[in-house]
Design a protein around this motif. Structure first.
Motif, mmCIF file in Angstrom:
data_model
loop_
_atom_site.group_PDB
_atom_site.id
_atom_site.type_symbol
_atom_site.label_atom_id
_atom_site.label_comp_id
_atom_site.label_asym_id
_atom_site.label_seq_id
_atom_site.Cartn_x
_atom_site.Cartn_y
_atom_site.Cartn_z
ATOM 1 N N ALA A 143 0.809 -1.218 0.000
ATOM 2 C CA ALA A 143 0.000 0.000 0.000
ATOM 3 C C ALA A 143 0.847 1.275 0.000
ATOM 4 O O ALA A 143 0.323 2.361 -0.239
ATOM 5 N N ALA A 144 2.151 1.136 0.247
ATOM 6 C CA ALA A 144 3.034 2.316 0.239
ATOM 7 C C ALA A 144 3.170 2.836 -1.188
ATOM 8 O O ALA A 144 3.066 2.073 -2.150
ATOM 9 N N PRO A 145 3.409 4.129 -1.331
ATOM 10 C CA PRO A 145 3.600 4.682 -2.676
ATOM 11 C C PRO A 145 4.766 3.982 -3.395
ATOM 12 O O PRO A 145 5.771 3.631 -2.763
ATOM 13 N N ALA A 146 4.614 3.802 -4.691
ATOM 14 C CA ALA A 146 5.650 3.125 -5.475
ATOM 15 C C ALA A 146 6.998 3.821 -5.345
ATOM 16 O O ALA A 146 8.046 3.158 -5.284
ATOM 17 N N SER A 147 6.993 5.139 -5.285
ATOM 18 C CA SER A 147 8.265 5.867 -5.171
ATOM 19 C C SER A 147 8.976 5.551 -3.859
ATOM 20 O O SER A 147 10.213 5.430 -3.828
ATOM 21 N N LEU A 148 8.221 5.395 -2.773
ATOM 22 C CA LEU A 148 8.811 5.039 -1.489
ATOM 23 C C LEU A 148 9.354 3.616 -1.516
ATOM 24 O O LEU A 148 10.462 3.351 -1.050
ATOM 25 N N ARG A 149 8.570 2.716 -2.080
ATOM 26 C CA ARG A 149 9.016 1.328 -2.183
ATOM 27 C C ARG A 149 10.264 1.220 -3.051
ATOM 28 O O ARG A 149 11.201 0.491 -2.732
ATOM 29 N N ALA A 150 10.299 1.967 -4.150
ATOM 30 C CA ALA A 150 11.466 1.957 -5.033
ATOM 31 C C ALA A 150 12.694 2.526 -4.320
ATOM 32 O O ALA A 150 13.789 1.981 -4.433
ATOM 33 N N SER A 151 12.512 3.587 -3.594
ATOM 34 C CA SER A 151 13.618 4.184 -2.849
ATOM 35 C C SER A 151 14.169 3.213 -1.809
ATOM 36 O O SER A 151 15.382 3.106 -1.620
ATOM 37 N N ALA A 152 13.292 2.497 -1.156
ATOM 38 C CA ALA A 152 13.728 1.490 -0.182
ATOM 39 C C ALA A 152 14.526 0.393 -0.878
ATOM 40 O O ALA A 152 15.593 -0.013 -0.399
ATOM 41 N N ALA A 153 14.028 -0.084 -2.003
ATOM 42 C CA ALA A 153 14.737 -1.133 -2.741
ATOM 43 C C ALA A 153 16.103 -0.643 -3.194
ATOM 44 O O ALA A 153 17.100 -1.376 -3.116
ATOM 45 N N PHE A 154 16.182 0.601 -3.651
ATOM 46 C CA PHE A 154 17.464 1.134 -4.102
ATOM 47 C C PHE A 154 18.428 1.317 -2.937
ATOM 48 O O PHE A 154 19.631 1.072 -3.081
ATOM 49 N N THR A 155 17.927 1.721 -1.789
ATOM 50 C CA THR A 155 18.787 1.836 -0.614
ATOM 51 C C THR A 155 19.373 0.478 -0.258
ATOM 52 O O THR A 155 20.567 0.356 0.032
ATOM 53 N N ILE A 156 18.548 -0.552 -0.304
ATOM 54 C CA ILE A 156 19.031 -1.907 -0.041
ATOM 55 C C ILE A 156 20.070 -2.293 -1.087
ATOM 56 O O ILE A 156 21.124 -2.865 -0.756
ATOM 57 N N ALA A 157 19.824 -1.952 -2.347
ATOM 58 C CA ALA A 157 20.800 -2.233 -3.405
ATOM 59 C C ALA A 157 22.141 -1.589 -3.093
ATOM 60 O O ALA A 157 23.200 -2.221 -3.242
ATOM 61 N N GLN A 158 22.111 -0.357 -2.641
ATOM 62 C CA GLN A 158 23.354 0.343 -2.330
ATOM 63 C C GLN A 158 24.111 -0.319 -1.183
ATOM 64 O O GLN A 158 25.337 -0.382 -1.202
ATOM 65 N N THR A 159 23.381 -0.808 -0.187
ATOM 66 C CA THR A 159 24.081 -1.458 0.929
ATOM 67 C C THR A 159 24.811 -2.701 0.447
ATOM 68 O O THR A 159 25.924 -2.982 0.896
ATOM 69 N N TYR A 160 24.187 -3.445 -0.444
ATOM 70 C CA TYR A 160 24.856 -4.621 -0.990
ATOM 71 C C TYR A 160 26.021 -4.222 -1.893
ATOM 72 O O TYR A 160 27.068 -4.871 -1.885
ATOM 73 N N PHE A 161 25.861 -3.151 -2.653
ATOM 74 C CA PHE A 161 26.931 -2.731 -3.555
ATOM 75 C C PHE A 161 28.181 -2.320 -2.793
ATOM 76 O O PHE A 161 29.290 -2.704 -3.175
ATOM 77 N N VAL A 162 28.032 -1.557 -1.713
ATOM 78 C CA VAL A 162 29.220 -1.131 -0.954
ATOM 79 C C VAL A 162 29.900 -2.319 -0.276
ATOM 80 O O VAL A 162 31.074 -2.235 0.073
ATOM 81 N N GLU A 163 29.175 -3.416 -0.117
ATOM 82 C CA GLU A 163 29.763 -4.650 0.423
ATOM 83 C C GLU A 163 30.298 -5.551 -0.692
ATOM 84 O O GLU A 163 30.723 -6.666 -0.435
ATOM 85 N N THR A 180 20.904 4.256 -14.351
ATOM 86 C CA THR A 180 22.357 4.390 -14.399
ATOM 87 C C THR A 180 23.035 3.306 -13.586
ATOM 88 O O THR A 180 24.032 2.708 -14.026
ATOM 89 N N PHE A 181 22.501 3.025 -12.408
ATOM 90 C CA PHE A 181 23.051 1.962 -11.570
ATOM 91 C C PHE A 181 23.039 0.646 -12.349
ATOM 92 O O PHE A 181 24.043 -0.066 -12.392
ATOM 93 N N ALA A 182 21.919 0.320 -12.975
ATOM 94 C CA ALA A 182 21.800 -0.919 -13.725
ATOM 95 C C ALA A 182 22.790 -0.950 -14.895
ATOM 96 O O ALA A 182 23.448 -1.969 -15.131
ATOM 97 N N HIS A 183 22.914 0.152 -15.581
ATOM 98 C CA HIS A 183 23.782 0.207 -16.762
ATOM 99 C C HIS A 183 25.266 0.131 -16.390
ATOM 100 O O HIS A 183 26.046 -0.544 -17.065
ATOM 101 N N GLU A 184 25.647 0.820 -15.314
ATOM 102 C CA GLU A 184 27.062 0.919 -14.971
ATOM 103 C C GLU A 184 27.565 -0.160 -14.023
ATOM 104 O O GLU A 184 28.761 -0.450 -13.991
ATOM 105 N N ARG A 185 26.673 -0.759 -13.243
ATOM 106 C CA ARG A 185 27.132 -1.665 -12.180
ATOM 107 C C ARG A 185 26.609 -3.081 -12.266
ATOM 108 O O ARG A 185 27.049 -3.946 -11.504
ATOM 109 N N CYS A 186 25.665 -3.328 -13.151
ATOM 110 C CA CYS A 186 25.078 -4.660 -13.217
ATOM 111 C C CYS A 186 25.434 -5.325 -14.547
ATOM 112 O O CYS A 186 25.359 -4.687 -15.594
ATOM 113 N N PRO A 187 25.782 -6.588 -14.460
ATOM 114 C CA PRO A 187 26.151 -7.298 -15.696
ATOM 115 C C PRO A 187 24.968 -7.516 -16.616
ATOM 116 O O PRO A 187 23.854 -7.460 -16.264
#
Length: 78
Positions: A26-46, A71-78
């Motif tokens: 029920a959360a706004p898509a933008s909030l859910r996307a931001s949460a997912a991207f934050t999680i992505a960043q935590t994994y990336f720095v590790e 950009t994240f997908a293009h530059e950092r993901c195979p």
């Protein structure tokens, strides 16, 4: 959102704090996307690229026109 760090314990804490936002349909898509991207960043720095890219893809599904996620997908993901 919360910024990730290089410390695995801090990043695990960040993931625990933000994942409930992603998990709430029920959360706004933008909030859910931001949460997912934050999680992505935590994994990336590790240097856990597979998990980082998986979470970034979840963010892109919710916000497909977001330039940062693209950009994240293009530059950092195979």
């Amino acid at each position: 959102m919360i910024d990730p760090s290089g410390d695995p314990a801090t990043n695990a804490w960040v993931r625990r704090k933000v994942q409930p936002y992603y998990d709430t349909p029920a959360a706004p898509a933008s909030l859910r996307a931001s949460a997912a991207f934050t999680i992505a960043q935590t994994y990336f720095v590790e240097q856990r690229t597979d998990q980082a890219c998986s979470w970034n893809n979840l963010a892109l599904r919710l916000a497909p026109t977001n330039a940062t996620y693209q950009t994240f997908a293009h530059e950092r993901c195979p």
